[in-house]
Design a protein around this motif. Structure first.
Motif, mmCIF file in Angstrom:
data_model
loop_
_atom_site.group_PDB
_atom_site.id
_atom_site.type_symbol
_atom_site.label_atom_id
_atom_site.label_comp_id
_atom_site.label_asym_id
_atom_site.label_seq_id
_atom_site.Cartn_x
_atom_site.Cartn_y
_atom_site.Cartn_z
ATOM 1 N N ARG A 204 -33.466 -0.368 10.456
ATOM 2 C CA ARG A 204 -34.471 -1.421 10.291
ATOM 3 C C ARG A 204 -34.162 -2.325 9.112
ATOM 4 N N ARG A 205 -33.167 -1.971 8.288
ATOM 5 C CA ARG A 205 -32.805 -2.833 7.162
ATOM 6 C C ARG A 205 -32.331 -4.210 7.625
ATOM 7 N N VAL A 206 -31.852 -4.287 8.873
ATOM 8 C CA VAL A 206 -31.355 -5.558 9.412
ATOM 9 C C VAL A 206 -32.207 -5.954 10.615
ATOM 10 N N SER A 207 -32.809 -7.142 10.556
ATOM 11 C CA SER A 207 -33.543 -7.701 11.690
ATOM 12 C C SER A 207 -32.733 -8.856 12.276
ATOM 13 N N VAL A 208 -32.813 -9.011 13.590
ATOM 14 C CA VAL A 208 -32.056 -10.062 14.280
ATOM 15 C C VAL A 208 -33.020 -11.017 14.970
ATOM 16 N N ILE A 209 -32.804 -12.318 14.773
ATOM 17 C CA ILE A 209 -33.548 -13.367 15.464
ATOM 18 C C ILE A 209 -32.570 -14.094 16.374
ATOM 19 N N PHE A 210 -32.930 -14.202 17.651
ATOM 20 C CA PHE A 210 -32.034 -14.769 18.647
ATOM 21 C C PHE A 210 -32.432 -16.200 19.002
ATOM 22 N N GLN A 211 -31.486 -16.913 19.577
ATOM 23 C CA GLN A 211 -31.739 -18.287 20.003
ATOM 24 C C GLN A 211 -32.820 -18.336 21.081
ATOM 25 N N GLN A 212 -32.809 -17.364 21.990
ATOM 26 C CA GLN A 212 -33.729 -17.385 23.127
ATOM 27 C C GLN A 212 -34.967 -16.522 22.907
ATOM 28 N N PHE A 213 -35.265 -16.178 21.675
ATOM 29 C CA PHE A 213 -36.509 -15.524 21.253
ATOM 30 C C PHE A 213 -36.580 -14.033 21.623
ATOM 31 N N ASN A 214 -36.188 -13.676 22.876
ATOM 32 C CA ASN A 214 -36.207 -12.284 23.337
ATOM 33 C C ASN A 214 -37.574 -11.626 23.179
ATOM 34 N N LEU A 215 -38.609 -12.339 23.575
ATOM 35 C CA LEU A 215 -39.957 -11.777 23.584
ATOM 36 C C LEU A 215 -40.277 -11.222 24.966
ATOM 37 N N VAL A 216 -41.261 -10.316 25.024
ATOM 38 C CA VAL A 216 -41.776 -9.831 26.304
ATOM 39 C C VAL A 216 -42.911 -10.769 26.712
ATOM 40 N N GLY A 217 -42.656 -11.589 27.715
ATOM 41 C CA GLY A 217 -43.575 -12.664 28.058
ATOM 42 C C GLY A 217 -44.972 -12.222 28.418
ATOM 43 N N ARG A 218 -45.099 -11.083 29.099
ATOM 44 C CA ARG A 218 -46.425 -10.643 29.550
ATOM 45 C C ARG A 218 -47.239 -10.003 28.435
ATOM 46 N N MET A 219 -46.603 -9.729 27.304
ATOM 47 C CA MET A 219 -47.299 -9.129 26.175
ATOM 48 C C MET A 219 -47.855 -10.210 25.260
ATOM 49 N N SER A 220 -48.862 -9.857 24.504
ATOM 50 C CA SER A 220 -49.444 -10.788 23.548
ATOM 51 C C SER A 220 -48.485 -11.025 22.387
ATOM 52 N N ALA A 221 -48.787 -12.047 21.615
ATOM 53 C CA ALA A 221 -48.012 -12.284 20.397
ATOM 54 C C ALA A 221 -48.065 -11.061 19.491
ATOM 55 N N LEU A 222 -49.249 -10.479 19.332
ATOM 56 C CA LEU A 222 -49.393 -9.284 18.495
ATOM 57 C C LEU A 222 -48.573 -8.128 19.039
ATOM 58 N N GLY A 223 -48.600 -7.928 20.339
ATOM 59 C CA GLY A 223 -47.815 -6.847 20.937
ATOM 60 C C GLY A 223 -46.334 -6.999 20.680
ATOM 61 N N ASN A 224 -45.854 -8.237 20.730
ATOM 62 C CA ASN A 224 -44.437 -8.478 20.443
ATOM 63 C C ASN A 224 -44.110 -8.207 18.980
#
Length: 254
Positions: free
Chosen positions: A80-100
């Protein structure tokens, strides 16, 4: 950790695919609170380098350290020391912002809590704080696939913050956003660097944005380090040498 230990250190990192070098003898440091941007034409090695830093790829030679520990030695919750942010967000669309955003807590909680999505109140409050940090607390319950591109990238940043990382690695985080939203995301990352103590290594194509928001710029060309300088020291001549005159002029102007 020794306070003088860099947040990120690369020593002679190299990686090849099918006998062709993608990276050759790359070495540099990133300090605490520092925002460093990677620049280079397509195929220069930026994404390969970021994947080696995040542990998604193993270098063929050389070593990557995060807070003094080899990335290859990070196991379990240490990752967990390294977090990755991607160009295409990689969120779970059906989940809420909080859930993501709560997905950023998966490395901190027992596996059963992640599987059942039964997070403790402290984790939920932290996730809400992270959404507030990126200006989206009022959209916590909204499905991710109903958010704008800029809002989705902010949720991705909140998820990264919820992980409580030492380092955020961002691979072209503004490439799919309009200029205003892109500038807002980079301003947010810079502010997080200053105020949260998180270091950021971010690949970009836009030289003008890199100069505006990053502390230091690293140029890659053909898998090799072309330069490693303060943002103010990169002018159009340096950009032309890295990208070619036409591309550099467009990247410099935005």
């Amino acid at each position: 950790m020794n306070p003088n230990t860099p947040r990120l250190r690369l020593e002679n990192v190299g990686k090849a695919f099918n006998g062709r070098d993608a990276l050759r003898d790359i070495g540099f440091d990133v300090a605490e609170h520092e925002f460093v941007a990677l620049l280079g034409a397509s195929g220069a090695g930026k994404t390969t380098l970021l994947r080696c830093v995040s542990g998604l790829l193993t270098p063929d030679h050389g070593t990557v350290y995060v807070s003094g520990t080899r990335v290859s030695d990070l196991q379990g919750r240490e990752r967990r020391r390294v977090s990755v942010i991607f160009q295409q967000f990689n969120l779970v669309g059906r989940m809420s912002a909080l859930g993501n955003v709560l997905a950023g807590r998966l490395g901190h909680v027992p596996a059963w809590r992640g599987i059942t999505r039964r997070f403790e109140r402290a984790d939920q409050l932290l996730a809400l704080e992270c959404l507030e940090r990126v200006g989206l607390l009022d959209l916590a319950a909204q499905r991710a696939d109903t958010l704008s591109g800029g809002q989705q990238q902010r949720v991705a940043i909140a998820r990264a913050l919820a992980q409580r990382p030492d380092l955020i690695v961002a691979d072209e985080p503004v490439a799919s956003l309009d200029p205003a939203n892109g500038a807002g995301i980079l301003e947010l990352l810079r502010t997080i660097c200053r105020e949260e103590g998180v270091s950021v290594l971010c690949s970009l194509h836009q030289v003008h944005l890199a100069r505006q928001y990053a502390d230091r710029l690293i140029g890659l060309a053909n898998g090799q380090l072309a330069w490693n300088v303060k943002a103010a020291d990169v002018d159009e001549d340096r950009a032309q040498a890295l990208y070619g005159s036409a591309a550099a002029s467009a990247a410099t102007r935005g």
